[in-house]
Design a protein around this motif. Structure first.
Motif, mmCIF file in Angstrom:
data_model
loop_
_atom_site.group_PDB
_atom_site.id
_atom_site.type_symbol
_atom_site.label_atom_id
_atom_site.label_comp_id
_atom_site.label_asym_id
_atom_site.label_seq_id
_atom_site.Cartn_x
_atom_site.Cartn_y
_atom_site.Cartn_z
ATOM 1 N N THR A 1 -28.382 -8.889 110.843
ATOM 2 C CA THR A 1 -27.725 -8.124 111.898
ATOM 3 C C THR A 1 -26.221 -8.365 111.799
ATOM 4 O O THR A 1 -25.776 -9.362 111.209
ATOM 5 N N PRO A 2 -25.407 -7.473 112.356
ATOM 6 C CA PRO A 2 -23.953 -7.707 112.333
ATOM 7 C C PRO A 2 -23.564 -9.067 112.896
ATOM 8 O O PRO A 2 -22.704 -9.758 112.337
ATOM 9 N N ALA A 3 -24.210 -9.487 113.994
ATOM 10 C CA ALA A 3 -23.884 -10.779 114.607
ATOM 11 C C ALA A 3 -24.261 -11.932 113.682
ATOM 12 O O ALA A 3 -23.528 -12.926 113.574
ATOM 13 N N ALA A 4 -25.398 -11.820 112.990
ATOM 14 C CA ALA A 4 -25.842 -12.884 112.082
ATOM 15 C C ALA A 4 -24.914 -12.995 110.883
ATOM 16 O O ALA A 4 -24.561 -14.101 110.452
ATOM 17 N N ILE A 5 -24.516 -11.853 110.327
ATOM 18 C CA ILE A 5 -23.590 -11.864 109.191
ATOM 19 C C ILE A 5 -22.257 -12.459 109.621
ATOM 20 O O ILE A 5 -21.647 -13.253 108.900
ATOM 21 N N ARG A 6 -21.796 -12.078 110.811
ATOM 22 C CA ARG A 6 -20.550 -12.650 111.351
ATOM 23 C C ARG A 6 -20.658 -14.165 111.476
ATOM 24 O O ARG A 6 -19.773 -14.909 111.034
ATOM 25 N N ASP A 7 -21.757 -14.636 112.054
ATOM 26 C CA ASP A 7 -21.922 -16.078 112.253
ATOM 27 C C ASP A 7 -22.013 -16.815 110.923
ATOM 28 O O ASP A 7 -21.471 -17.912 110.767
ATOM 29 N N SER B 1 -18.764 -3.520 112.806
ATOM 30 C CA SER B 1 -20.142 -3.057 112.887
ATOM 31 C C SER B 1 -20.811 -3.768 114.051
ATOM 32 O O SER B 1 -20.434 -4.885 114.413
ATOM 33 N N THR B 2 -21.801 -3.121 114.649
ATOM 34 C CA THR B 2 -22.481 -3.713 115.802
ATOM 35 C C THR B 2 -23.885 -3.158 115.899
ATOM 36 O O THR B 2 -24.203 -2.126 115.304
ATOM 37 N N LEU B 3 -24.714 -3.846 116.636
ATOM 38 C CA LEU B 3 -26.090 -3.414 116.872
ATOM 39 C C LEU B 3 -26.269 -3.320 118.375
ATOM 40 O O LEU B 3 -26.274 -4.343 119.072
ATOM 41 N N GLY B 4 -26.370 -2.100 118.888
ATOM 42 C CA GLY B 4 -26.441 -1.931 120.336
ATOM 43 C C GLY B 4 -25.061 -2.017 120.964
ATOM 44 O O GLY B 4 -24.035 -2.044 120.275
ATOM 45 N N GLU B 5 -25.028 -2.107 122.290
ATOM 46 C CA GLU B 5 -23.761 -2.089 123.006
ATOM 47 C C GLU B 5 -23.470 -3.378 123.760
ATOM 48 O O GLU B 5 -22.496 -3.465 124.502
ATOM 49 N N GLN B 6 -24.301 -4.398 123.584
ATOM 50 C CA GLN B 6 -24.068 -5.654 124.283
ATOM 51 C C GLN B 6 -22.820 -6.332 123.744
ATOM 52 O O GLN B 6 -22.640 -6.490 122.541
ATOM 53 N N LYS B 7 -21.950 -6.746 124.650
ATOM 54 C CA LYS B 7 -20.712 -7.405 124.244
ATOM 55 C C LYS B 7 -21.033 -8.735 123.559
ATOM 56 O O LYS B 7 -21.932 -9.448 123.954
ATOM 57 N N GLY B 8 -20.249 -9.045 122.556
ATOM 58 C CA GLY B 8 -20.458 -10.286 121.823
ATOM 59 C C GLY B 8 -21.248 -10.091 120.553
ATOM 60 O O GLY B 8 -21.314 -10.993 119.725
ATOM 61 N N ASN B 9 -21.868 -8.924 120.366
ATOM 62 C CA ASN B 9 -22.650 -8.664 119.162
ATOM 63 C C ASN B 9 -21.828 -8.051 118.038
ATOM 64 O O ASN B 9 -22.310 -7.911 116.922
ATOM 65 N N ILE B 10 -20.595 -7.656 118.329
ATOM 66 C CA ILE B 10 -19.789 -6.954 117.343
ATOM 67 C C ILE B 10 -19.306 -7.899 116.245
ATOM 68 O O ILE B 10 -19.052 -9.084 116.479
#
Length: 230
Positions: A54-60, A145-154
């Protein structure tokens, strides 16, 4: 919870702690312990993203590597500062000082760790990013990139790719260089943590710290925020 999984403490009674506070070496050991905590936490974040894209996982995953690199660079500086203070200490000479003599570690420090630390981890300097942007071989820009609209996932993808190029010093599609850099960094982290834990254990034992049969008090942690991000 199994017995060998129960929390243990390494405890120094008031007499031991008083002796430590009067010993200038103690602050260096505390600083080293802080560096090990930071490295282990950043590496844990990397491991928690295994198999996730996911975008958040790749970011982390990317940022955990950046932070590991920056922290490791600072940790090596700390070891150099310890050279004089722990001169003649057998535990230091047989563990941490060996890291400084490693030629591959020295090359990694100067070629990659320094660039990441100064260029994209602890300093956010627009001129550094401007230089990297001017050199990048990228011909298009996926800024986020992001998945959904929840803040912090971008994930602001472009910023991290530019930071990665700063660290690599070459094109990101040069998989041989990138792979070797990552493997050498993680191997150096393992050596650093292993040697540090052995060295810290030796120092604490010398001061008189002990492992009580039961924990003396619960672990203390900072209060958690009551506000959830939405």
């Amino acid at each position: 919870m199994k017995d060998n999984e129960k929390a243990r403490q390494i405890y120094g009674n008031p007499t031991v702690f008083k002796k430590c506070r009067a010993d200038k070496k103690f602050a260096y050991v505390v600083a080293l312990a802080r560096a090990v905590n930071a490295l282990n936490s950043a590496h844990s974040l990397m491991m928690s993203t295994t198999g996730k894209d996911t975008p958040a996982a790749i970011r982390d995953r990317m940022n955990s590597y950046f932070f590991v690199s920056g922290i490791l660079y600072e940790a090596l500086k700390l070891i150099r500062a310890m050279n004089t203070v722990f001169a003649g200490d057998k535990s230091f000479e047989s563990s941490l000082r060996r890291i400084l003599k490693d030629a591959s570690g020295q090359a990694l420090e100067q070629m990659h760790l320094k660039s990441v630390r100064h260029g994209g981890v602890f300093h956010f300097l627009p001129d550094r990013f401007a230089e990297a942007i001017a050199r990048t071989p990228m011909t298009e820009c996926v800024f986020a990139s992001t998945l959904g609209e929840q803040k912090g996932n971008i994930h602001y993808t472009f910023a991290d790719l530019i930071t990665a190029e700063i660290g690599v010093g070459t094109r990101l599609d040069d998989k041989v260089v990138v792979t070797q850099m990552m493997e050498k960094t993680l191997e150096l982290v393992k050596q650093f943590v292993d040697h540090s834990e052995n060295f810290i254990g030796d120092q604490l034992h010398g001061w008189g710290f002990q492992v009580p049969p039961v924990a003396l008090r619960p672990a203390v942690e900072l209060p958690r925020s009551s506000q959830n991000r939405a």
